[in-house]
Design a protein around this motif. Structure first.
Motif, PDB file in Angstrom:
ATOM      1  N   GLY A  40      32.423  20.923  39.769  1.00 40.83           N
ATOM      2  CA  GLY A  40      31.077  21.091  39.228  1.00 40.83           C
ATOM      3  C   GLY A  40      31.073  21.688  37.822  1.00 40.83           C
ATOM      4  O   GLY A  40      31.895  22.518  37.483  1.00 40.83           O
ATOM      5  N   HIS A  41      30.113  21.172  36.989  1.00 47.92           N
ATOM      6  CA  HIS A  41      29.882  21.707  35.637  1.00 47.92           C
ATOM      7  C   HIS A  41      31.080  21.454  34.717  1.00 47.92           C
ATOM      8  O   HIS A  41      31.843  20.548  34.968  1.00 47.92           O
ATOM      9  N   GLY A  42      31.237  22.258  33.650  1.00 44.78           N
ATOM     10  CA  GLY A  42      32.329  22.053  32.699  1.00 44.78           C
ATOM     11  C   GLY A  42      31.830  21.921  31.278  1.00 44.78           C
ATOM     12  O   GLY A  42      30.699  21.496  31.027  1.00 44.78           O
ATOM     13  N   LEU A  76      32.981  32.458  35.467  1.00 47.13           N
ATOM     14  CA  LEU A  76      32.153  31.279  35.212  1.00 47.13           C
ATOM     15  C   LEU A  76      32.398  30.266  36.324  1.00 47.13           C
ATOM     16  O   LEU A  76      33.548  29.984  36.678  1.00 47.13           O
ATOM     17  N   GLU A  77      31.319  29.698  36.811  1.00 44.76           N
ATOM     18  CA  GLU A  77      31.434  28.714  37.889  1.00 44.76           C
ATOM     19  C   GLU A  77      32.350  27.559  37.509  1.00 44.76           C
ATOM     20  O   GLU A  77      33.173  27.112  38.306  1.00 44.76           O
ATOM     21  N   LYS A  78      32.233  27.068  36.253  1.00 45.32           N
ATOM     22  CA  LYS A  78      33.002  25.876  35.854  1.00 45.32           C
ATOM     23  C   LYS A  78      34.509  26.104  35.955  1.00 45.32           C
ATOM     24  O   LYS A  78      35.252  25.159  36.225  1.00 45.32           O
ATOM     25  N   ILE A 113      32.551  20.141  44.086  1.00 46.84           N
ATOM     26  CA  ILE A 113      32.870  21.543  44.338  1.00 46.84           C
ATOM     27  C   ILE A 113      31.984  22.442  43.476  1.00 46.84           C
ATOM     28  O   ILE A 113      31.943  22.283  42.252  1.00 46.84           O
ATOM     29  N   HIS A 114      31.316  23.388  44.100  1.00 47.19           N
ATOM     30  CA  HIS A 114      30.458  24.319  43.363  1.00 47.19           C
ATOM     31  C   HIS A 114      30.607  25.737  43.891  1.00 47.19           C
ATOM     32  O   HIS A 114      31.156  25.964  44.976  1.00 47.19           O
ATOM     33  N   ILE A 115      30.092  26.677  43.082  1.00 41.83           N
ATOM     34  CA  ILE A 115      29.992  28.074  43.495  1.00 41.83           C
ATOM     35  C   ILE A 115      28.509  28.420  43.456  1.00 41.83           C
ATOM     36  O   ILE A 115      27.805  28.055  42.508  1.00 41.83           O
ATOM     37  N   ASN A 116      28.064  29.136  44.454  1.00 36.65           N
ATOM     38  CA  ASN A 116      26.652  29.449  44.597  1.00 36.65           C
ATOM     39  C   ASN A 116      26.218  30.622  43.720  1.00 36.65           C
ATOM     40  O   ASN A 116      27.060  31.371  43.204  1.00 36.65           O
TER      41      ASN A 116
HETATM   42 ZN   LIG Z   1      27.033  24.440  40.587  1.00 38.66          ZN
END
Ligand SMILES: [Zn+2]
Length: 255
Positions: A9-11, A23-25, A78-81
């Motif tokens: 996820g993201h980036g 950072l989530e990414k 894939i993500h982080i909440n």
């Molecule tokens: Zn996310």
């Protein structure tokens, strides 16, 4: 061949959620790369494409287009909440049914088991990556970046590996993936081969007196003096170098 599209996820310019210096990414990329590595090194008949490989900006449409044109069998995002809470939850597209719902069950269960995350449940949502993919798709939310208890775990690289392992074990169940056979290559370090047993015994005694752990094997009508056997080539090469230094002629046989 099972084709799995893994989407970190993201980036790039989109960092995703952030909190507590993370950072989530970055977390999603690390988890995705570990999933990819484990799948490729331990499983047969598997092909993997990544939504991104580094810290690059890739739009949601670019990701789902890539998976669709590749004809992936499964899309894993894939993500982080964030936003307060703790634990793990997963999403599929609303009302999509089997087999997607069965894949969700298998993967969700293994991640919770492997991580010990608080189970927030199997959910559904109208997310782009779930809606615009032509194949079954799952999105995982692996802990909360703004909850101290979760972040303390996410900062530990062995915990990231457990998250990745959970995904892999779930994929194994969902797609009946086959593990690769265990590598049984043995590297034998040998210092001589003789037709005459006495000559082999003499060399063995000499090597033994210099501290090598020796054995004489009888193979193909030859008495072979061996000083070690390893599953790792580099360990065999190290011992061979040591024996060469001590004046022995070595060769490594591979079986
Ligand atoms: Zn996310």
């Amino acid at each position: 061949m099972v084709k799995i599209f893994i989407d970190p996820g993201h980036g790039g310019t989109d960092s995703g959620a952030s909190g507590n210096g993370l950072l989530e990414k970055n977390l999603t990329l690390e988890i995705a790369q570990q999933i990819s590595n484990i799948l490729q090194s331990e499983y047969e008949n598997i092909a993997i494409r990544m939504g991104r490989n580094g810290d690059s900006t890739v739009s949601l449409s670019e990701r789902t287009d890539a998976a669709n044109s590749w004809n992936a069998d499964f899309y894993l995002s894939i993500h982080i909440n964030a936003g307060g809470g703790t634990g793990f939850e997963s999403y599929i597209y609303p009302g999509v049914g089997a087999p997607t719902s069965m894949y969700q069950e298998a993967i969700h269960e293994q991640i919770v088991k492997e991580t010990g995350f608080n189970d927030r449940g199997m959910k559904s949502a109208n997310f782009h990556v779930l809606r615009e993919t032509k194949m079954p798709a799952l999105l995982t939310e692996n802990g909360f970046i703004d909850t101290t208890a979760d972040v303390n775990r996410l900062k530990d690289s062995s915990f990231i590996t457990r998250i990745a392992r959970g995904h892999v074990k779930g994929l194994e169940k969902a797609f009946s993936l086959k593990r690769k056979a265990i590598n049984t290559t043995i590297y034998r370090v040998q210092i001589g081969a003789f037709e005459n047993k006495e000559n082999a015994d003499k060399l063995e005694a000499k090597a033994s007196s210099e501290g090598f752990a020796t054995a004489v094997l009888f193979r193909n009508n030859l008495y072979i003096v061996q000083i070690g056997a390893f599953s790792s080539r580099s360990n065999a090469e190290q011992l061979a170098a040591k024996a060469e230094e001590a004046g022995f002629t070595t060769f490594i046989s591979i079986k």
